[in-house]
Scaffold this active site. Sequence first.
Site, PDB file in Angstrom:
ATOM      1  N   ARG A 112      41.050  45.234  24.069  1.00 37.54           N
ATOM      2  CA  ARG A 112      41.166  46.445  24.886  1.00 37.54           C
ATOM      3  C   ARG A 112      42.503  47.162  24.622  1.00 37.54           C
ATOM      4  O   ARG A 112      43.145  47.672  25.532  1.00 37.54           O
ATOM      5  CB  ARG A 112      41.072  46.125  26.380  1.00 37.54           C
ATOM      6  CG  ARG A 112      39.746  45.564  26.834  1.00 37.54           C
ATOM      7  CD  ARG A 112      38.648  46.607  26.670  1.00 37.54           C
ATOM      8  NE  ARG A 112      37.465  46.271  27.428  1.00 37.54           N
ATOM      9  CZ  ARG A 112      36.491  45.470  27.010  1.00 37.54           C
ATOM     10  NH1 ARG A 112      36.556  44.931  25.802  1.00 37.54           N
ATOM     11  NH2 ARG A 112      35.452  45.228  27.768  1.00 37.54           N
ATOM     12  N   SER A 122      34.718  47.625  33.836  1.00 36.48           N
ATOM     13  CA  SER A 122      35.730  46.628  34.218  1.00 36.48           C
ATOM     14  C   SER A 122      36.993  47.346  34.668  1.00 36.48           C
ATOM     15  O   SER A 122      37.555  48.126  33.894  1.00 36.48           O
ATOM     16  CB  SER A 122      36.096  45.751  33.027  1.00 36.48           C
ATOM     17  OG  SER A 122      34.970  45.126  32.504  1.00 36.48           O
ATOM     18  N   GLU A 124      42.659  47.776  33.661  1.00 32.41           N
ATOM     19  CA  GLU A 124      42.217  48.239  32.349  1.00 32.41           C
ATOM     20  C   GLU A 124      42.111  49.768  32.355  1.00 32.41           C
ATOM     21  O   GLU A 124      42.290  50.422  31.344  1.00 32.41           O
ATOM     22  CB  GLU A 124      40.842  47.624  32.053  1.00 32.41           C
ATOM     23  CG  GLU A 124      40.416  47.782  30.623  1.00 32.41           C
ATOM     24  CD  GLU A 124      38.910  47.686  30.452  1.00 32.41           C
ATOM     25  OE1 GLU A 124      38.235  48.725  30.533  1.00 32.41           O
ATOM     26  OE2 GLU A 124      38.435  46.570  30.224  1.00 32.41           O
TER      27      GLU A 124
HETATM   28  N1  EPU Z   1      32.337  35.907  36.266  1.00 31.04           N
HETATM   29  C1  EPU Z   1      32.262  35.463  37.572  1.00 31.04           C
HETATM   30  N2  EPU Z   1      32.024  36.371  38.547  1.00 31.04           N
HETATM   31  C2  EPU Z   1      31.837  37.686  38.295  1.00 31.04           C
HETATM   32  C3  EPU Z   1      31.917  38.139  36.975  1.00 31.04           C
HETATM   33  C4  EPU Z   1      32.168  37.228  35.968  1.00 31.04           C
HETATM   34  O1  EPU Z   1      32.424  34.271  37.849  1.00 31.04           O
HETATM   35  O2  EPU Z   1      31.621  38.437  39.240  1.00 31.04           O
HETATM   36  C5  EPU Z   1      32.613  34.922  35.180  1.00 31.04           C
HETATM   37  C6  EPU Z   1      31.442  34.023  34.806  1.00 31.04           C
HETATM   38  O3  EPU Z   1      31.981  32.756  34.518  1.00 31.04           O
HETATM   39  C7  EPU Z   1      30.901  34.650  33.544  1.00 31.04           C
HETATM   40  C8  EPU Z   1      32.191  35.148  32.905  1.00 31.04           C
HETATM   41  O4  EPU Z   1      32.970  35.589  34.012  1.00 31.04           O
HETATM   42  O5  EPU Z   1      30.277  33.731  32.731  1.00 31.04           O
HETATM   43  C9  EPU Z   1      32.007  36.276  31.920  1.00 31.04           C
HETATM   44  O6  EPU Z   1      31.321  37.357  32.560  1.00 31.04           O
HETATM   45  P1  EPU Z   1      30.706  38.574  31.722  1.00 31.04           P
HETATM   46  O7  EPU Z   1      29.885  38.054  30.611  1.00 31.04           O
HETATM   47  O8  EPU Z   1      30.094  39.527  32.674  1.00 31.04           O
HETATM   48  O9  EPU Z   1      31.979  39.184  31.024  1.00 31.04           O
HETATM   49  P2  EPU Z   1      33.398  39.649  31.573  1.00 31.04           P
HETATM   50  O10 EPU Z   1      34.451  38.856  30.873  1.00 31.04           O
HETATM   51  O11 EPU Z   1      33.405  39.649  33.049  1.00 31.04           O
HETATM   52  C10 EPU Z   1      33.708  41.386  29.648  1.00 31.04           C
HETATM   53  C11 EPU Z   1      34.061  42.836  29.499  1.00 31.04           C
HETATM   54  C12 EPU Z   1      32.871  43.712  29.862  1.00 31.04           C
HETATM   55  C13 EPU Z   1      31.718  43.351  28.937  1.00 31.04           C
HETATM   56  C14 EPU Z   1      31.399  41.873  29.113  1.00 31.04           C
HETATM   57  C15 EPU Z   1      30.316  41.386  28.181  1.00 31.04           C
HETATM   58  C16 EPU Z   1      36.458  42.900  29.941  1.00 31.04           C
HETATM   59  C17 EPU Z   1      37.539  43.351  30.835  1.00 31.04           C
HETATM   60  N3  EPU Z   1      35.221  43.156  30.329  1.00 31.04           N
HETATM   61  O12 EPU Z   1      33.459  41.145  31.040  1.00 31.04           O
HETATM   62  O13 EPU Z   1      33.238  45.057  29.613  1.00 31.04           O
HETATM   63  O14 EPU Z   1      30.570  44.142  29.201  1.00 31.04           O
HETATM   64  O15 EPU Z   1      32.593  41.080  28.837  1.00 31.04           O
HETATM   65  O16 EPU Z   1      30.831  41.286  26.893  1.00 31.04           O
HETATM   66  O17 EPU Z   1      36.741  42.321  28.887  1.00 31.04           O
HETATM   67  C18 EPU Z   1      33.974  47.132  30.493  1.00 31.04           C
HETATM   68  O18 EPU Z   1      34.946  47.028  29.756  1.00 31.04           O
HETATM   69  O19 EPU Z   1      33.806  48.116  31.246  1.00 31.04           O
HETATM   70  C19 EPU Z   1      33.005  46.047  30.536  1.00 31.04           C
HETATM   71  C20 EPU Z   1      31.997  46.032  31.406  1.00 31.04           C
END
Ligand code: EPU
Length: 336
Positions: A162, A236, A332
């Site tokens: 990012r 995010s 972010e």
């Molecule tokens: N999780 C929770 N609770 C939540 C959300 C997430 O416990 O409410 C934990 C879970 O363990 C889950 C892990 O977080 O397995 C990963 O969650 P997710 O796959 O939704 O990914 P993220 O790390 O929360 C990132 C990006 C997203 C992107 C997803 C999928 C960032 C800041 N965000 O989210 O990007 O869609 O991965 O690749 O890196 C965006 O930038 O607007 C965005 C949505």
Amino acid sequence: MRIQHNISLKPYNTFGIDVTAKHFVSVSNISELKEVLSLPEFPAKLILGGGSNMLLTKDQDKLVIHINLKGIDIISEDDNFVIVKANAGENWHEFVLWCMKNNFGGLENLSLIPGNVGTSPIQNIGAYGVELKDTFVSCETISVSNLSTQTFLKSECDFGYRDSIFKQKKDQHIITNVTFKFTKHNHKLNINYGTISSELELVGIKNPSIQDISKAVISIRESKLPNPKVIGNSGSFFKNPVITSKEFEKLLVNFPDAPSFSVSTNEVKVPAGWLIEKAGFKGKHFGNYGVHKYQALVLVNYGGAKGSDILNLSKLIQKTVLRLFNISIEAEVNIL
Ligand code: EPU
């Protein structure tokens, strides 16, 4: 091209925050852009792309320049690859769909990300195991201060999680177009990100095409992330914090179920969504704004919220996460 005065920016930001721009102009070609950049009566400018990564907390006195440069061109191709240049004002998801229609591979995992082509390199947008930098070749920019045109090759963009040179040197360069390299066949599929493979399994697809992957990503995003056209949000709100493995071991003592992703030999990324959920904020409503019920990383405007309210909520979340886990989480989105 017409400079408008005292207009609402509500339609121009995905959070749907209603603040006023004292001066606003939408530019649809480079000469218009250069013209407005050199107007002496507006020394301060705010550059607006898709408005998907910003939280507007106050009325804007600067000249708001909406980048509305359109057009997609195939620059060159051989049997295996195609080089495509897209102008900055193209909607990101429509561009991804155009690639899917033409069977150009590379962006399928980045389906349904809000925003425009021109802002995608700033954040090095990423999702489901793929980042913009994986298909990025170069981009052209115009300097805000002296109107010079520059080409940035991938190696010059300093892409990180990012992050990019355009984020570090905020507001110095306006990206006018981006050039990508896509595959025409033998696509390099990225289906290892857990939710994608289970989504494909669910619909019984064993050998997915890029179009299948795009559909799977759309379905995952639609089920987990709020549609900004319905509920205002900026995706995010926070970045996932990177901490040392030692710090993570300490966290595990009190929270043995804490998830993590390896970043390097001695660093891990902890999902901020998990920290925020554990801190009790997931799904919380604070009047007309709150934290999304399916993804705690996303702050939402249910309608009529002020940017400053959402900013204060983000600060409360940061303070609580720091107190509970001794981990700082960084916004972010751009706070304006
Ligand atoms: N999780 C929770 N609770 C939540 C959300 C997430 O416990 O409410 C934990 C879970 O363990 C889950 C892990 O977080 O397995 C990963 O969650 P997710 O796959 O939704 O990914 P993220 O790390 O929360 C990132 C990006 C997203 C992107 C997803 C999928 C960032 C800041 N965000 O989210 O990007 O869609 O991965 O690749 O890196 C965006 O930038 O607007 C965005 C949505």
